[in-house]
Design an enzyme around this catalytic site. Structure first.
Site, PDB file in Angstrom:
ATOM      1  N   ASP A  43      -3.140  11.432  -1.943  1.00  0.00           N
ATOM      2  CA  ASP A  43      -2.824  10.829  -0.647  1.00  0.00           C
ATOM      3  C   ASP A  43      -1.497  10.104  -0.608  1.00  0.00           C
ATOM      4  O   ASP A  43      -0.676  10.203  -1.513  1.00  0.00           O
ATOM      5  CB  ASP A  43      -3.993  10.005  -0.104  1.00  0.00           C
ATOM      6  CG  ASP A  43      -4.548   9.054  -1.120  1.00  0.00           C
ATOM      7  OD1 ASP A  43      -3.745   8.560  -1.937  1.00  0.00           O
ATOM      8  OD2 ASP A  43      -5.765   8.810  -1.105  1.00  0.00           O
ATOM      9  N   LYS A  65      -2.958   9.647   4.954  1.00  0.00           N
ATOM     10  CA  LYS A  65      -2.892   9.228   6.349  1.00  0.00           C
ATOM     11  C   LYS A  65      -1.710   9.817   7.086  1.00  0.00           C
ATOM     12  O   LYS A  65      -1.713   9.973   8.280  1.00  0.00           O
ATOM     13  CB  LYS A  65      -2.750   7.696   6.406  1.00  0.00           C
ATOM     14  CG  LYS A  65      -4.045   6.974   6.183  1.00  0.00           C
ATOM     15  CD  LYS A  65      -3.821   5.483   6.337  1.00  0.00           C
ATOM     16  CE  LYS A  65      -3.414   4.906   5.012  1.00  0.00           C
ATOM     17  NZ  LYS A  65      -3.284   3.517   4.873  1.00  0.00           N
ATOM     18  N   MET A 180      -2.340  -4.795   1.701  1.00  0.00           N
ATOM     19  CA  MET A 180      -2.585  -4.374   3.085  1.00  0.00           C
ATOM     20  C   MET A 180      -2.498  -5.536   4.067  1.00  0.00           C
ATOM     21  O   MET A 180      -3.285  -5.606   5.011  1.00  0.00           O
ATOM     22  CB  MET A 180      -3.976  -3.717   3.200  1.00  0.00           C
ATOM     23  CG  MET A 180      -4.102  -2.460   2.378  1.00  0.00           C
ATOM     24  SD  MET A 180      -5.733  -1.726   2.463  1.00  0.00           S
ATOM     25  CE  MET A 180      -6.630  -2.687   1.273  1.00  0.00           C
TER      26      MET A 180
HETATM   27  N1  SAH Z   1      -5.621   1.145  -5.191  1.00  0.00           N
HETATM   28  C1  SAH Z   1      -4.316   0.652  -4.835  1.00  0.00           C
HETATM   29  C2  SAH Z   1      -4.365  -0.157  -3.558  1.00  0.00           C
HETATM   30  C3  SAH Z   1      -4.779   0.652  -2.375  1.00  0.00           C
HETATM   31  S1  SAH Z   1      -4.770  -0.262  -0.893  1.00  0.00           S
HETATM   32  C4  SAH Z   1      -3.728  -0.146  -5.996  1.00  0.00           C
HETATM   33  O1  SAH Z   1      -4.445  -0.433  -6.968  1.00  0.00           O
HETATM   34  O2  SAH Z   1      -2.541  -0.437  -5.974  1.00  0.00           O
HETATM   35  C5  SAH Z   1      -3.187   0.117  -0.241  1.00  0.00           C
HETATM   36  C6  SAH Z   1      -2.287  -1.069  -0.341  1.00  0.00           C
HETATM   37  O3  SAH Z   1      -1.843  -1.209  -1.669  1.00  0.00           O
HETATM   38  C7  SAH Z   1      -1.030  -0.993   0.471  1.00  0.00           C
HETATM   39  O4  SAH Z   1      -1.224  -1.335   1.807  1.00  0.00           O
HETATM   40  C8  SAH Z   1      -0.174  -2.008  -0.232  1.00  0.00           C
HETATM   41  O5  SAH Z   1      -0.558  -3.320   0.114  1.00  0.00           O
HETATM   42  C9  SAH Z   1      -0.568  -1.796  -1.672  1.00  0.00           C
HETATM   43  N2  SAH Z   1       0.337  -0.900  -2.390  1.00  0.00           N
HETATM   44  C10 SAH Z   1       0.023   0.217  -3.050  1.00  0.00           C
HETATM   45  N3  SAH Z   1       1.105   0.747  -3.655  1.00  0.00           N
HETATM   46  C11 SAH Z   1       2.126  -0.080  -3.363  1.00  0.00           C
HETATM   47  C12 SAH Z   1       3.507  -0.118  -3.699  1.00  0.00           C
HETATM   48  N4  SAH Z   1       4.082   0.822  -4.480  1.00  0.00           N
HETATM   49  N5  SAH Z   1       4.253  -1.131  -3.241  1.00  0.00           N
HETATM   50  C13 SAH Z   1       3.719  -2.097  -2.486  1.00  0.00           C
HETATM   51  N6  SAH Z   1       2.435  -2.111  -2.118  1.00  0.00           N
HETATM   52  C14 SAH Z   1       1.649  -1.128  -2.565  1.00  0.00           C
END
Ligand code: SAH
Length: 510
Positions: A43, A65, A180
């Protein structure tokens, strides 16, 4: 990787954490799962560059998405992975960061468990910790924080009431990280302050953390909502609140590298692009990988096979590209089991990149130009080395390569046979993401490493952003750029990848 929990005939689904973005932040097990996959389901937050670890022919399904045509609901994704696994496939489900931290990985696992199919959870590096670290912010620190709270700024929208207790969150010791939360910054920081948190508490937002395009916004609980609005700061971002943010002034390593903030397009084959992007990324650049060509079998593979089989009958084998070396030895070892079958033939290479591939076969290179790493340079090296009268040469080349070697060496009296090892064809599928980034975000530099990448890039008819600088590997590539009516801004001093990267660095960092 073997299908560890499954019998050899049944499928398995790996729920894999793809890490936060930097392609190096994937676990070894995660990489093995991508390599083993029949189908990759991935995704939005999963860096598409990781897909290069997949074996050829692996099916790729984007379910994020941002999909243009259709977006799958979570139920549909669950159904899909269950169905594919039931069909007996190795399904690698890649999720950004860690699969069970706000990633709905547990829900997918529960569906797989209920369906009675095999699955494994492969943890990943979460953006919640890696994001701040790449902004020079440790989530714990002996002087500032011995506790870390991670929460989501965006709960399931179907929930009537928040299950987050802001009174407790605001009073909790240590660092708070939330994901998020960009869209609700005002609400979240407001609730913290209402519940007694100090508005002066340091705070940072890290957007596209660990990617070359990372951006960091520094403020306080009290002013961050304003700053987000003023800067037009958007998701995805990790928010970190606490005194640990102060450490950034000492250890902001990622954003302090020389090419940080510079966007550079790399055009090559998907297999070779990594070598260039890695060097540029190590210097901090935001690299857009835009493969323009693909290597395919030559039109006449039989003829190539016969020439490879007879290679030991020549006095010299001449290689003029790394691809030629790879295609030659792949076939050579299909025909012979023994490196000695190459006999006493001597080996000449056009430049260091090609020579490196020969050395990787544990064979020495007998001749290479001293500095002019093009066909003309190699011809000169031959002239200086020996009388070429009646010398038998096997030239291993690409279909589109210039005829210089054959013409000039024949002119010197040599007998040259040409083994066409591969042909380059325009890449049409694997570059859509790169093209869309180039068009929407622009770039500072575009690099070309061969005339065929130049021609195939222009065949794509992607408009070049104004002001972009054009960097070339050397004179032959530059000539091709000029044929398209453009000016070469940066040229490598010697036709090698490190020299190209060096020239880009010098041009951008004065
Ligand atoms: N499972 C993921 C989180 C999923 S929720 C993890 O462990 O990182 C999705 C949110 O993760 C996004 O809205 C953002 O807040 C954050 N996120 C994921 N990758 C990111 C990145 N490279 N930089 C900043 N925020 C990130």
């Amino acid at each position: 990787m073997s299908k560890s929990t499954a019998s050899p005939t049944s499928g398995i689904c790996y729920l894999v954490g793809a890490g936060p973005g930097d392609p190096g932040l994937l676990t070894i097990k995660g990489k093995e799962c991508i390599e083993a996959a029949d189908v990759l389901v991935y995704d939005y937050l999963c860096n598409p560059e990781l897909l290069r670890h997949a074996k050829p022919g692996t099916q790729r399904m984007y379910v994020g998405k941002k999909a243009k045509d259709h977006t799958l609901t979570q139920d549909q994704i669950n159904e899909l992975i269950v169905k594919l696994t039931r069909e007996g496939k190795v399904v690698t489900r890649l999720k950004g960061g860690d699969p069970v931290l706000f990633g709905r990985g547990a829900e997918e696992a529960a569906e797989l468990a209920e369906a009675g199919v095999a699955f494994e959870i492969v943890p990943g590096i979460t953006s919640a910790i890696a994001g701040p670290a790449y902004a020079g912010i440790p989530v714990t620190h002996r002087d500032h924080a011995s506790q870390l709270t991670i929460f989501t700024g965006h709960e399931d929208p179907t929930k009537e009431e928040t299950s987050l207790d802001y009174a407790k969150l605001a009073k909790a010791d240590g660092t708070k990280v939330f994901l998020m939360g960009v869209e609700r910054m005002e609400e979240i920081t407001g609730k913290f302050i209402e519940n007694g948190a100090d508005p002066a508490t340091p705070m940072a937002l890290v957007r596209w953390a660990t990617h070359g395009r990372q951006q960091t916004l520094i403020g306080t609980l009290g002013d961050m909502a304003e700053k987000v609005k003023a800067a037009g700061f958007k998701a995805p971002a990790v928010a970190v609140v606490g005194d640990v943010v102060k450490e950034r002034k000492n250890i902001n390593w990622f954003e302090n590298r020389p090419l940080f903030g510079k966007r550079i397009v790399v055009t090559r084959t998907r297999q070779q692009i990594g070598q260039v992007s890695k060097l540029l990324r190590n210097l901090g650049a935001d690299v857009i990988e835009l493969p323009t060509i693909r290597i395919e079998e030559p039109q006449n593979p039989m003829l190539f096979g016969e020439l490879v089989q007879d290679c030991h009958t020549y006095e010299w084998i001449v290689f003029t590209s790394p691809n030629a070396v790879d295609a030659f030895f792949t076939l050579f070892y299909k025909l012979y089991n023994d490196a000695r079958s190459i006999g006493g033939v001597r080996i000449a290479c056009v430049g260091p990149g090609t020579a490196e591939r020969v050395k990787a076969q544990h064979l020495a290179v007998d001749l290479m130009p001293e500095k002019n790493f093009v066909a003309e340079g190699l011809v000169q090296a031959f002239k200086d080395f020996q009388n070429m009268e009646n010398v038998n040469v096997l030239w291993v080349r690409g279909e589109e390569t210039r005829e210089v070697i054959a013409n000039e060496l024949t002119g010197l009296g040599a007998i040259v046979d040409e083994a066409i090892a591969y042909r380059t064809v325009p890449e049409k599928e694997d570059n859509l993401e790169g093209i869309s980034r180039l068009v929407s975000e622009g770039a500072d530099v575009i690099t070309f490493t061969s005339a065929s990448t130049v021609d195939s890039f222009f065949a794509l008819q992607v408009p070049l952003p104004t002001g972009i600088q054009i960097a070339s590997m050397g004179p032959v590539t530059s000539e091709a750029i000029r044929r398209h009516g453009l000016k070469v801004d940066i040229e490598a001093r010697s036709s090698t990848i490190p020299s190209l990267v060096d020239a880009v660095l010098k041009a951008l960092v004065q």
